[in-house]
Enzyme design. Structure first.
Site, PDB file in Angstrom:
ATOM      1  N   THR A 413       0.723  -1.053  -0.095  1.00 21.60           N
ATOM      2  CA  THR A 413      -0.042   0.155  -0.030  1.00 21.60           C
ATOM      3  C   THR A 413       0.713   1.213   0.070  1.00 21.60           C
ATOM      4  OG1 THR A 413      -1.527  -1.214   1.343  1.00 21.60           O
ATOM      5  CG2 THR A 413      -1.740   1.133   1.264  1.00 21.60           C
ATOM      6  N   ASP A 527       8.255  -4.584 -17.054  1.00 20.22           N
ATOM      7  CA  ASP A 527       6.723  -4.299 -16.940  1.00 20.22           C
ATOM      8  C   ASP A 527       6.622  -2.906 -17.421  1.00 20.22           C
ATOM      9  OD1 ASP A 527       4.215  -4.712 -16.415  1.00 20.22           O
ATOM     10  OD2 ASP A 527       4.309  -4.503 -14.317  1.00 20.22           O
TER      11      ASP A 527
END
Length: 742
Positions: A413, A527
């Site tokens: 998070t 990515d």
């Protein structure tokens, strides 16, 4: 599922109203006949054979809970079958849910069963906010007795959020069950109450014979929370000895529950009834139980007294002995005081040493020793990364308050933090504590970022290793992701002009070229996508998300790895061979160029099947000389047509099937730099220095959403998860960037 307790004094239905439909108890506010239910939404259609349906639908009701605000219903499963000739037979029902009913996110799971199966689940909340998730499962044989987990081999599952209504399920296959039709001709997908379906080798036959599965719906009263409903007594449906409860933060209404010490139906005019605790055995182990409204007490016998402020227990009355003991203790108070002070001093020292050892333990578990070794082996030191204390970061994030959350991913998070010098940072807190694999992800990201010194790469400011979960501190990127801008995601002011898009593409290409050829050791990002390119206040590109990246030694040109990446951006050659080279990043960057040119997402199930992949779609239109049909009309004008075609040619070369046929990132960066037209503005090539200049380069206001698809693992034997991103939220393939700007 908990149902209203069956007490003799409890009233379920209104007076003179049926309280049963077959074996189903019908408590008010529900009812089966006119004037027996609170409103049309709570009508239960009871058939002659004792079957209960919700309102005028075909939704079968099997249980009702007034205490939890839940009902259990039976929902049809979707199926997708193929016969020996490959002819498809399918039925995909629509899940009808309308207020005051929503699908419970805590009590249900979305599951797909099959050996060539991908399924999606879409729903909407009351404010028309859209949600989409899904999963994929594959297998090449049935596992007799050894496969009982839903992990992607023949079965996959995913969670859904609270508050969804009017949901749809899509179910399809990649190969029409061609290779596994002999033992698995069908796929199934459904929302099911958690714990009511267990995957096993007999699940396929079980689902073939069973059409209905249990699902939990939440329900609530009205469309106001408790504070609004209780302003006037007549607006609240909660009767005597009950309380109003807001079920969750997604609710617009409320439910009623009996107060402690009471039971029954809180919606019934008679309200909740007092529980006579004295009838229960051993309510008072000593003394006589005395019942009172909502509570009870114990009347103590002679020689006993109530234990302090607790009237429910009795202890011996030793007041005379207490006085004697007090005199004795006063006589020895001096020595005892010294003993206490000494004990406290020793205890404080032990606690301090324990705290220091605990921080050392966390340091080791979070990979501190590995970090030191890796930084030393890479020619760095711990001084290259600032070590923050746990107290500093707790204060910076207001003790990790939910209002400071910028985004959430599969492995962490991200919080917004404000340091004592008022500088704003992004702090990533890992979700998994003490997991070795997670430590490897954390250390890999620190090592990769410690090698990078470039203005177009997100800068790592420091880390904290003395907490149960490792923490990383990054520079704060204010304008969010490139994806949010080019796909006009709600919350951003406007889309980007072609000049800004070309600047961003050039800067991103330069950053990747640096990673491939100019860093101390070659770094392959692995990515590259629009959601991992952030924009600062000057709309300067910042490449992010190095959780999946790899350092390649100078004497190696390729590395064999487990395939990681994002569908739509994933290099097909890498996907097939597992051989990782810098040309995999070139392919992904080519897809980003196509997004900049078209403002279309990299993978969309809304497009026809042959056009779902943007790379195939874009190249096909170029080969058919129809490039103008896919370019974003907002960026095309007569002055930049030639440049747009040149950039499109670069993108086409980047996505060639064979990596050896693709240009290097250095070549791409040089070509884009040569195409970039330097505007006659004071900020030079790419920086915006004033609101007026920024407004000049920006297009129209954003007013639509974009969604993305990520897949975990390979197609041989692992499942995958399809999900959406919104704001800073992210669902990654395997390793997630601590701060990706979302």
């Amino acid at each position: 599922m908990a149902v209203l307790a069956a007490a003799a004094a409890a009233d379920f239905a209104l007076p003179n109203c049926p309280d049963k439909c077959g074996n189903l108890t019908i408590p008010y506010p529900f009812g089966v006949t006119k004037n027996c239910y609170m409103g049309p939404d709570f009508f239960i259609n009871c058939t002659a054979n004792g079957t209960a349906f919700l309102r005028r639908t075909n939704i079968l009701v099997t249980n009702i809970s007034v205490d939890l605000g839940e009902i259990q219903v039976q929902q049809y499963r979707a199926y997708d079958c193929y016969d020996e000739m490959g002819k498809r037979n399918h039925n995909i029902p629509w899940i009808w849910v309308a207020p005051p009913y929503t699908i419970s996110g805590t009590k249900n799971k979305f599951m797909a069963i099959g050996c060539d199966t991908y399924a999606t689940f879409r729903g909407y909340r009351a404010n028309q906010e859209r949600f989409i998730t899904g999963c994929i499962s594959f297998c090449d044989r049935l596992y007799s007795g050894e496969q009982d987990s839903c992990s992607g081999i023949g079965c996959c599952l995913t969670s859904i959020p609270d508050g969804l209504k009017n949901c749809t399920v899509t179910l399809a296959s990649y190969y029409n069950h061609t290779y596994i039709r002999s033992f698995n001709p069908c796929s199934y997908a459904f929302v099911v109450q958690e714990g009511h379906f267990r995957f096993s080798d007999s699940s396929f036959q079980q689902l073939h014979n069973k059409e209905l599965l249990p699902m939990i719906l939440n329900w609530e009263i009205g469309n106001e929370p408790c504070d609004a409903a209780q302003e006037t007594t007549q607006n609240s449906s909660c009767k005597a000895h009950s309380k109003c409860v807001n079920p969750n933060n997604r609710s617009t209404g409320y439910i009623c529950q009996c107060l402690p010490g009471y039971e029954g139906n809180p919606y019934h005019p008679n309200g909740c009834q007092d529980i006579d605790e004295c009838k229960a055995s051993n309510s008072c182990s000593i003394g006589v139980c005395v019942n009172s409204p909502g509570d009870y007490s114990c009347k103590c016998p002679k020689g006993y007294k109530n234990d302090g402020m607790n009237p429910k227990s009795c202890i011996k009355d030793n007041r005379s002995k207490t006085i004697l003991l007090l005199i004795i203790s006063l006589g020895a108070s001096g020595g005892f005081l010294l003993l206490v002070v000494g004990s406290l001093w020793i205890y404080w020292g032990m606690q301090k040493r324990k705290f220091i050892k605990l921080k050392e333990k966390y340091f080791k578990e979070n990979g501190g020793l590995l970090l030191k070794q890796q930084l030393a082996s890479q020619g760095g030191s711990m001084e290259t990364t600032k070590l923050f204390t746990a107290e500093e970061l707790e204060k910076a994030t207001n003790n990790y308050h939910e209002s400071r959350i910028l985004g959430e991913g599969g492995y962490g998070t991200v919080y917004k933090g404000i340091l004592p010098d008022n500088s704003v940072v992004a702090i990533k807190k890992s979700k998994v504590n003490g997991a070795p694999a997670q430590s490897d992800v954390f250390i890999n990201e620190v090592i990769v970022l410690s090698q990078i010194k470039h203005r177009n790469v997100v800068r790592l400011l420091g880390c904290c290793l003395e907490t149960p979960a490792p923490l990383l501190v990054y520079e704060f990127i204010v304008e969010g992701t490139l994806s949010e801008h080019i796909h006009k995601k709600i919350g951003k002011r406007s889309s980007l002009s072609w000049e800004l898009r070309l600047n961003i593409a050039t800067e991103t290409a330069g950053a990747l070229a640096y990673l491939h050829s100019s860093a101390l050791m070659q770094i392959i990002h692995r990515d590259v996508k629009a959601t991992n390119i952030l924009l600062d206040e000057h709309y300067t590109a910042k490449v992010s998300d190095f959780g999946a990246s790899r350092l390649i030694p100078l004497d190696q040109t390729q590395l064999t790895t487990l395939v990681q990446g994002t569908f739509g951006y994933l290099d097909p050659e890498y996907f097939l061979t597992n051989q990782l080279t810098e040309k995999s990043d070139v392919y992904s960057f080519g897809v980003v160029l196509m997004e900049l040119l078209t403002s279309k997402v990299a993978l969309s199930f809304a497009r026809p099947e042959e056009d779902r992949n943007l790379a195939n779609f874009f190249v096909r239109f170029m080969e058919e000389d129809r490039l103008n049909e896919v370019l974003d009309d907002d960026i095309v004008n007569e002055r930049n047509v030639v440049t747009l075609k040149k950039v499109a040619e670069v993108a086409k070369r980047c996505v060639r099937l064979k990596g050896q046929d693709r240009p290097s990132m250095k070549e791409v960066a040089m070509e884009l730099e040569g195409m970039r037209v330097t505007p006659k503005q004071p900020w030079g090539k790419s920086e915006v220095s004033s609101p007026e200049d920024t407004e000049y380069l920006l297009g129209s206001a954003m007013n639509s959403d974009a969604y993305f698809v990520d897949v975990r693992g390979d197609f041989g034997s692992r499942g995958a998860t399809i999900g959406t991103t919104s704001g800073y939220d992210s669902i990654q393939i395997q390793m997630v960037m601590p701060y990706d700007g979302r």
